[in-house]
Scaffold this active site. Sequence first.
Site, PDB file in Angstrom:
ATOM      1  N   PHE A 137      93.083   3.105 100.499  1.00 39.50           N
ATOM      2  CA  PHE A 137      92.691   3.583 101.830  1.00 39.50           C
ATOM      3  C   PHE A 137      91.711   4.725 101.655  1.00 39.50           C
ATOM      4  CE2 PHE A 137      92.902   6.025 105.715  1.00 39.50           C
ATOM      5  CZ  PHE A 137      92.915   5.042 106.700  1.00 39.50           C
ATOM      6  N   ASP A 222      89.473   9.198  94.806  1.00 41.10           N
ATOM      7  CA  ASP A 222      89.774   9.668  96.155  1.00 41.10           C
ATOM      8  C   ASP A 222      91.076  10.458  96.065  1.00 41.10           C
ATOM      9  OD1 ASP A 222      90.700  10.041  98.702  1.00 41.10           O
ATOM     10  OD2 ASP A 222      90.180   8.030  99.414  1.00 41.10           O
ATOM     11  N   LYS A 251      92.544  16.654 103.744  1.00 41.76           N
ATOM     12  CA  LYS A 251      93.961  16.878 104.020  1.00 41.76           C
ATOM     13  C   LYS A 251      94.456  18.281 103.661  1.00 41.76           C
ATOM     14  CE  LYS A 251      95.512  12.075 104.249  1.00 41.76           C
ATOM     15  NZ  LYS A 251      96.044  11.957 105.586  1.00 41.76           N
TER      16      LYS A 251
HETATM   17  N1  PLP Z   1      91.486   8.773 101.646  1.00 45.49           N
HETATM   18  C1  PLP Z   1      92.814   8.794 101.515  1.00 45.49           C
HETATM   19  C2  PLP Z   1      93.428   8.603 100.153  1.00 45.49           C
HETATM   20  C3  PLP Z   1      93.639   9.014 102.627  1.00 45.49           C
HETATM   21  O1  PLP Z   1      94.955   9.022 102.484  1.00 45.49           O
HETATM   22  C4  PLP Z   1      93.031   9.198 103.886  1.00 45.49           C
HETATM   23  C5  PLP Z   1      93.860   9.384 105.090  1.00 45.49           C
HETATM   24  O2  PLP Z   1      94.998   9.048 105.147  1.00 45.49           O
HETATM   25  C6  PLP Z   1      91.633   9.173 103.974  1.00 45.49           C
HETATM   26  C7  PLP Z   1      90.901   8.967 102.837  1.00 45.49           C
HETATM   27  C8  PLP Z   1      90.946   9.383 105.287  1.00 45.49           C
HETATM   28  O3  PLP Z   1      91.054  10.717 105.649  1.00 45.49           O
HETATM   29  P1  PLP Z   1      90.717  11.180 107.144  1.00 45.49           P
HETATM   30  O4  PLP Z   1      91.769  10.609 108.033  1.00 45.49           O
HETATM   31  O5  PLP Z   1      90.744  12.679 107.054  1.00 45.49           O
HETATM   32  O6  PLP Z   1      89.355  10.663 107.456  1.00 45.49           O
END
Ligand code: PLP
Length: 399
Positions: A137, A222, A251
């Site tokens: 994700f 990520d 986050k």
């Molecule tokens: N990358 C990862 C690993 C995530 O867990 C998330 C959100 O849950 C995102 C990207 C996307 O982040 P945002 O909701 O701040 O755009």
Amino acid sequence: MSEARTHDALLANYRRAPVAFVSGQGAVLTATDGKKYLDFLSGLATSSLGHGHPRLVQALQEQAARYIHVSNLYEIPEQSRAAELLVAASKRHGGPGLDRVFFCNSGAEANEAAIKLARKWGGAQDKSAIVSTVGGFHGRTMGALAATGTPQYQEAFKPLPGGFRSVPLNDIEAMKDTVDPATCAVLLEPIQGEAGVLPADPGYLAEVQALCRERGALFILDEVQTGIGRTGEAFAFQREGLEPDIVALAKGMGGGVPVGAMMAREEVAKHLVPGDHGSTFGGNALSAAAVVAVLETVIDDAFLERVRVAGERMRQRIDSFAQAAGVLETRGAGLMVGLEIRGEAAPVAALCLERGLLLNAVRAQSLRLLPPLVVTDEEIDAALDVLETALVEAAGEAP
Ligand code: PLP
């Protein structure tokens, strides 16, 4: 349950529980009806210092009183300080770490920046393909969504930007079959969060990194969910001594204040030049002050050790009731904990909410716990008492 205000004027894109909060302290949130909840979700891994942390509150108050925002057309000393701290944190344990930071406002934006940098870097060599993992994700914007290997998130929004492929996590042969001379980057999470806290197998990420080096692709991690202390290290990549070219963050880095970052090694970062990328709010003084307060608190040996110990306490306790409560597997690292259960996860999460514990049913049979990094032993024990009872009761009621 507290009486929530009607939200008819809001877009109905969230499934919201009928509870609203008025204040919080540490891991405890107080709802409009006065009921207390243990927050084992931390706003989805954002409120890393819990609620009302004095250092974060003071930093925000002082910065807001001085000034909140000027554009990135001017120097922003708070942003520079936040970047220095991130770079230093990435070089803990002596690895090469990352050298440059671009600030944005969210995890999706951090990945968009990573994708753009990888494309620009690869452009001169005719490399543009990006390989990610099934179940990963990376966010909901179009580029990040294209890299999110979960059809359910993508289907309604096609056509998505091209040049993205995904392969199953932990399948190094599939990765080898897919990363070709046209690949500019591999993008993946050290622990897939939204997929139910699924860690990469030990050694898998190192193999992917080696493959990237061999085939001339960038290795992008990520760390939006795993970064800044969540796994008991500043970055999850430090748990295995990895050397990513680019890292995406968001986050927990702002302690609840919206902020994201893309970090890169110098030789890669230099490919983005003025005019290539930007963000109006990215790294503004207020969010940068939050990042500084969080980093000055979290990036500390004793603090990170405590995260590891607290996570271990959680896992041991869950293991002690696992069999009786229908827990099939406990996964994760530090204070990022996932449970695979025999029954449905949603009814268990609902029971926990009723009893004052916030966690989430991240997949049909997976529960996720992401307490603030400052959670106490007493709070862990109280939360897991509630969870154990809820699991046993839900299992008893299941048809
Ligand atoms: N990358 C990862 C690993 C995530 O867990 C998330 C959100 O849950 C995102 C990207 C996307 O982040 P945002 O909701 O701040 O755009």
